[in-house]
Design a protein around this motif. Structure first.
Motif, PDB file in Angstrom:
ATOM      1  N   GLY A  58      14.245 -12.635 -34.010  1.00 40.67           N
ATOM      2  CA  GLY A  58      14.718 -13.744 -34.819  1.00 40.67           C
ATOM      3  C   GLY A  58      15.378 -13.340 -36.126  1.00 40.67           C
ATOM      4  O   GLY A  58      15.787 -14.195 -36.898  1.00 40.67           O
ATOM      5  N   ARG A  59      15.467 -12.034 -36.388  1.00 37.85           N
ATOM      6  CA  ARG A  59      16.077 -11.578 -37.647  1.00 37.85           C
ATOM      7  C   ARG A  59      17.431 -10.915 -37.438  1.00 37.85           C
ATOM      8  O   ARG A  59      18.028 -10.409 -38.374  1.00 37.85           O
ATOM      9  CB  ARG A  59      15.130 -10.603 -38.357  1.00 37.85           C
ATOM     10  N   GLY A  60      17.936 -10.909 -36.210  1.00 32.40           N
ATOM     11  CA  GLY A  60      19.156 -10.182 -35.889  1.00 32.40           C
ATOM     12  C   GLY A  60      20.354 -10.564 -36.733  1.00 32.40           C
ATOM     13  O   GLY A  60      21.036  -9.699 -37.282  1.00 32.40           O
ATOM     14  N   LEU A  61      20.641 -11.849 -36.866  1.00 31.91           N
ATOM     15  CA  LEU A  61      21.807 -12.266 -37.641  1.00 31.91           C
ATOM     16  C   LEU A  61      21.612 -12.015 -39.132  1.00 31.91           C
ATOM     17  O   LEU A  61      22.574 -11.786 -39.857  1.00 31.91           O
ATOM     18  CB  LEU A  61      22.152 -13.725 -37.367  1.00 31.91           C
ATOM     19  N   HIS A  62      20.368 -12.015 -39.594  1.00 33.15           N
ATOM     20  CA  HIS A  62      20.108 -11.649 -40.993  1.00 33.15           C
ATOM     21  C   HIS A  62      20.433 -10.178 -41.213  1.00 33.15           C
ATOM     22  O   HIS A  62      20.985  -9.804 -42.250  1.00 33.15           O
ATOM     23  CB  HIS A  62      18.657 -11.944 -41.366  1.00 33.15           C
ATOM     24  N   LEU A  63      20.116  -9.341 -40.232  1.00 30.28           N
ATOM     25  CA  LEU A  63      20.471  -7.920 -40.326  1.00 30.28           C
ATOM     26  C   LEU A  63      21.984  -7.741 -40.284  1.00 30.28           C
ATOM     27  O   LEU A  63      22.540  -6.956 -41.055  1.00 30.28           O
ATOM     28  CB  LEU A  63      19.814  -7.126 -39.198  1.00 30.28           C
ATOM     29  N   VAL A  64      22.652  -8.464 -39.387  1.00 29.17           N
ATOM     30  CA  VAL A  64      24.112  -8.384 -39.305  1.00 29.17           C
ATOM     31  C   VAL A  64      24.723  -8.766 -40.649  1.00 29.17           C
ATOM     32  O   VAL A  64      25.611  -8.079 -41.161  1.00 29.17           O
ATOM     33  CB  VAL A  64      24.648  -9.294 -38.167  1.00 29.17           C
ATOM     34  N   ASP A  65      24.216  -9.822 -41.240  1.00 24.62           N
ATOM     35  CA  ASP A  65      24.727 -10.278 -42.529  1.00 24.62           C
ATOM     36  C   ASP A  65      24.458  -9.260 -43.635  1.00 24.62           C
ATOM     37  O   ASP A  65      25.297  -9.037 -44.510  1.00 24.62           O
ATOM     38  CB  ASP A  65      24.096 -11.632 -42.886  1.00 24.62           C
TER      39      ASP A  65
ATOM     40  N   SER B 174      24.058  -3.012 -32.049  1.00 26.77           N
ATOM     41  CA  SER B 174      22.823  -3.204 -31.278  1.00 26.77           C
ATOM     42  C   SER B 174      22.356  -4.653 -31.345  1.00 26.77           C
ATOM     43  O   SER B 174      21.960  -5.235 -30.336  1.00 26.77           O
ATOM     44  CB  SER B 174      21.717  -2.294 -31.805  1.00 26.77           C
ATOM     45  N   GLU B 175      22.384  -5.229 -32.531  1.00 27.33           N
ATOM     46  CA  GLU B 175      21.945  -6.618 -32.692  1.00 27.33           C
ATOM     47  C   GLU B 175      22.856  -7.587 -31.939  1.00 27.33           C
ATOM     48  O   GLU B 175      22.386  -8.510 -31.274  1.00 27.33           O
ATOM     49  CB  GLU B 175      21.875  -7.001 -34.175  1.00 27.33           C
ATOM     50  N   LEU B 176      24.177  -7.365 -32.038  1.00 33.36           N
ATOM     51  CA  LEU B 176      25.105  -8.278 -31.359  1.00 33.36           C
ATOM     52  C   LEU B 176      24.994  -8.176 -29.840  1.00 33.36           C
ATOM     53  O   LEU B 176      25.047  -9.184 -29.141  1.00 33.36           O
ATOM     54  CB  LEU B 176      26.539  -8.010 -31.826  1.00 33.36           C
TER      55      LEU B 176
END
Length: 179
Positions: free
Chosen positions: A131-138, A53-55
């Motif tokens: 703005g937190r999407g890549l932090h969630l992916v990580d 979802s984030e990607l």
């Protein structure tokens, strides 16, 4: 949602072409759920679906919005001259593709889009709506990264398979004893 011919060639590699619409995030989650259930990996759904979802959201928000195309009729939001506008005029070629690959010891979730600009993790503003999407992916994947491709980029994330799924099964009728 559409499955590519890769499904017939290799059941461990599946693709879903996504229209450049906000509803594609839901389609990505549904595709992920269907695929993981088919693979007997439904327990991984929450983490992989969140990352997918984030990607997809990032591809819609950043990759398509940053690609410019000739001026066309306006989208429903009144913006003109973006790849998103072109998609509203012509959805014949999907601009985003979600791929799931099952290879022991992991599952890879990859999203391709037409932008050559790589994702940039920024300082998280925990009060902002985005703005937190890549932090969630990580946080939810084992590892993640991106690679340029001929027509844009692929952003990928890996997930470790549960230990039980990684063990090879004994052939039928073989209990492992030697005679």
């Amino acid at each position: 949602m559409g499955l590519s011919p890769a499904l017939a060639a290799d059941p461990d590699v599946v693709n879903c072409a996504l229209a450049p619409r906000h509803e594609s995030v839901r389609t990505a989650r549904e595709f992920t759920k269907l695929t993981l259930n088919r693979w007997g990996l439904g327990g991984l759904f929450d983490d992989i679906a969140l990352v997918a979802s984030e990607l997809v959201t990032n591809a819609l928000r950043h990759a398509l919005a940053s690609a410019s195309v000739p001026e066309q009729r306006s989208s429903p939001w009144g913006r003109r001259g973006t790849a998103l506008d072109a998609a509203f005029n012509d959805c014949s070629s999907p601009l985003i593709r979600l791929s799931l690959v099952r290879r022991v010891p992991q599952v890879v979730c990859a999203v391709s889009d037409p932008s050559s600009n790589g994702p940039v993790a920024r300082e998280a503003d925990w009060v902002a709506e985005s703005g937190r999407g890549l932090h969630l992916v990580d946080s939810f994947s084992h590892s993640w990264g991106w690679h340029p491709v001929a027509a844009g980029k692929v952003v990928w994330a890996t997930f470790e398979l549960p230990e039980a799924v990684q063990q090879p099964l004994s052939p039928p009728g073989n209990d492992g004893r030697r005679y």
